[in-house]
Design a protein around this motif. Structure first.
Motif, short mmCIF file in Angstrom:
data_model
loop_
_atom_site.label_atom_id
_atom_site.label_comp_id
_atom_site.label_asym_id
_atom_site.label_seq_id
_atom_site.Cartn_x
_atom_site.Cartn_y
_atom_site.Cartn_z
N ALA A 377 39.82 44.79 30.24
CA ALA A 377 40.60 43.55 30.25
C ALA A 377 40.77 43.32 31.72
O ALA A 377 40.77 42.29 31.67
CB ALA A 377 40.44 42.83 29.01
N SER A 378 40.03 44.02 32.48
CA SER A 378 40.40 43.81 33.25
C SER A 378 40.25 42.90 34.55
O SER A 378 40.46 42.05 35.39
CB SER A 378 40.43 45.33 34.47
OG SER A 378 39.33 45.41 35.29
N LEU A 379 39.02 42.23 34.60
CA LEU A 379 38.35 40.85 34.51
C LEU A 379 39.19 39.94 34.46
O LEU A 379 39.10 38.49 34.93
CB LEU A 379 36.85 41.37 34.19
CG LEU A 379 35.82 39.92 34.99
CD1 LEU A 379 35.83 39.64 36.43
CD2 LEU A 379 34.88 39.32 33.84
N MET A 380 39.51 39.52 33.15
CA MET A 380 40.14 38.72 32.43
C MET A 380 41.52 38.45 33.48
O MET A 380 42.05 37.71 33.44
CB MET A 380 40.35 38.66 30.78
CG MET A 380 41.84 37.70 30.70
SD MET A 380 41.44 35.64 30.50
CE MET A 380 39.99 35.63 29.88
N GLN A 381 42.27 39.72 33.82
CA GLN A 381 43.51 39.80 34.59
C GLN A 381 43.62 39.21 35.65
O GLN A 381 43.86 38.79 36.26
CB GLN A 381 44.20 40.99 34.47
CG GLN A 381 45.28 41.44 34.43
CD GLN A 381 46.15 40.78 33.35
OE1 GLN A 381 46.74 41.13 32.74
NE2 GLN A 381 47.17 39.16 33.85
#
Length: 392
Positions: A377-381
């Motif tokens: 979930a790197s985009l959320m991070q």
């Protein structure tokens, strides 16, 4: 709004747009929506990429995106709004409106137990089918007849696949309306997003739904996990969401209130109306907001995940995690994560979508995406990091 505020907001919008375009150009994302509210005001609403893996249909702010367990926060919000209206209390036993639920000693299970994942009913049957999952009457009867694994409130364990129907049938019995209708009447309608925030998507709206694709690497890692993996003990792998599951018409059109199909704009607007007022609408009082956002089970270990329990009353407390840790929704709750901002709360979905809000800064954020990645979930991070920097 001052010129300085306008400039700062414009820079955040530009940074989020650049982040989305860079991820799409790199091939890590296909289509995304990124939305930020502050003090009830829309600050950024980015839509980029395509709504189909190999097509030209663009993602727009109106595109509906299946977002898996992100929808648990929507079900929780419906419940809190009804508590706010005085229809029932958090400590109302489910049997008050759902008498047959009391079988096998479940008379003491309350709405609060369900919202804090401490009801003792964390697992779906291991042989459940998608057809049974989408059959509301079958699911309700199964839960009414289930034997709890522990006394209510005694322990906590992520109710991955049972949460939505426990909340939803209680709401249906109490109101006489399906939870999807209550969502439209009491939450989405007043906020002007009744056509952007769904449990079950009406047939007429299916053309607006993005077509998901599985991230090849993430999907391969996840499908290689053994059947003993903790999540599969609560939600068997045949009903754990992926792109194929989230593209099924029967899944999209059924009320599954532990999931949801939505726009990021609608999800962020809902969170913004929890932490403040949006166009004259505030969903809960400040006192209820403080109660629902705070960690509910400090020091408890989640029986399903083996990690510290992160739950507030219906949401994940201090979520998303701090930068550099895992914010991957269902997958993320299966391991220790570094705590995020102590006053934020939210919920992520296993594919990488999610939303959160902070009552102190009155910021609300939502991310939806069409490339389904269960382990990243790197985009959320990255979005969270940009927003945190903008807040300061």
């Amino acid at each position: 709004m001052t010129d300085l505020q306008q400039d700062t907001d414009a820079r955040l919008h530009h940074a989020l747009h650049s982040l989305a375009e860079t991820a799409i150009a790199a091939g890590t994302e296909t289509g995304v929506q990124l939305t930020v509210f502050r003090d009830g005001r829309l600050v950024a609403d980015v839509a980029a990429g395509t709504a189909e893996p190999r097509g030209a249909r663009p993602v727009t702010p109106d595109t509906l995106v299946y977002s898996a367990s992100t929808g648990k926060a929507v079900a929780s919000t419906v419940a809190h709004v009804l508590v706010e209206r005085g229809l029932f209390e958090l400590d109302t036993p489910l049997v008050e409106f759902w008498p047959e639920f009391g079988a096998h000693g479940k008379q003491g299970i309350t709405l609060r137990h369900v919202l804090t994942h401490s009801a003792g009913l964390p697992a779906l049957p291991l042989d459940i089918t998608v057809e049974q999952l989408t059959d509301w009457e079958w699911m309700s009867a199964m839960l009414a007849g289930a034997e709890p694994r522990w006394a209510p409130g005694e322990r906590v364990g992520y109710h991955a696949g049972t949460f939505g129907h426990l909340v939803g049938e209680f709401v249906r019995r109490a109101t006489g309306r399906p939870i999807s209708q209550v969502l439209a009447d009491e939450v989405a309608g007043p906020l002007g997003i009744a056509d952007e925030l769904y449990f079950g998507v009406p047939d007429r709206e299916l053309p607006r739904v993005a077509t998901l694709e599985n991230d090849p690497q993430g999907h391969a890692i996840f499908t290689s996990l053994p059947d003993q993996f903790p999540l599969f003990q609560a939600a068997p792998r045949q009903v754990v969401p992926d792109a194929v599951f989230g593209n099924r018409a029967d899944v999209l059109t059924s009320d599954l209130p532990y999931q949801g199909t939505m726009t990021a704009r609608a999800l962020a607007r809902m969170y913004a109306a929890l932490v403040g007022e949006v166009d004259g609408v505030r969903l809960v009082s400040p006192d209820r907001l403080a109660a629902l956002a705070a960690p509910a089970l400090p020091g408890a270990i989640d029986e399903v995940t083996g990690a510290p329990a992160i739950w507030s009353v219906g949401y994940a407390a201090a979520w998303p995690p701090a930068s550099g840790s895992d914010a991957s929704g269902d997958a993320g709750v299966l391991r220790d994560v570094a705590p995020g901002h102590p006053t934020s709360f939210g919920m992520g979905g296993i594919g990488g979508s999610g939303g959160w809000a902070d009552p102190v800064t009155r910021v609300a954020v939502a991310v939806t995406k069409t490339r389904f990645n269960p382990v990243d979930a790197s985009l959320m991070q990255q979005v969270t990091d940009l927003v945190r920097g903008w807040e300061s």
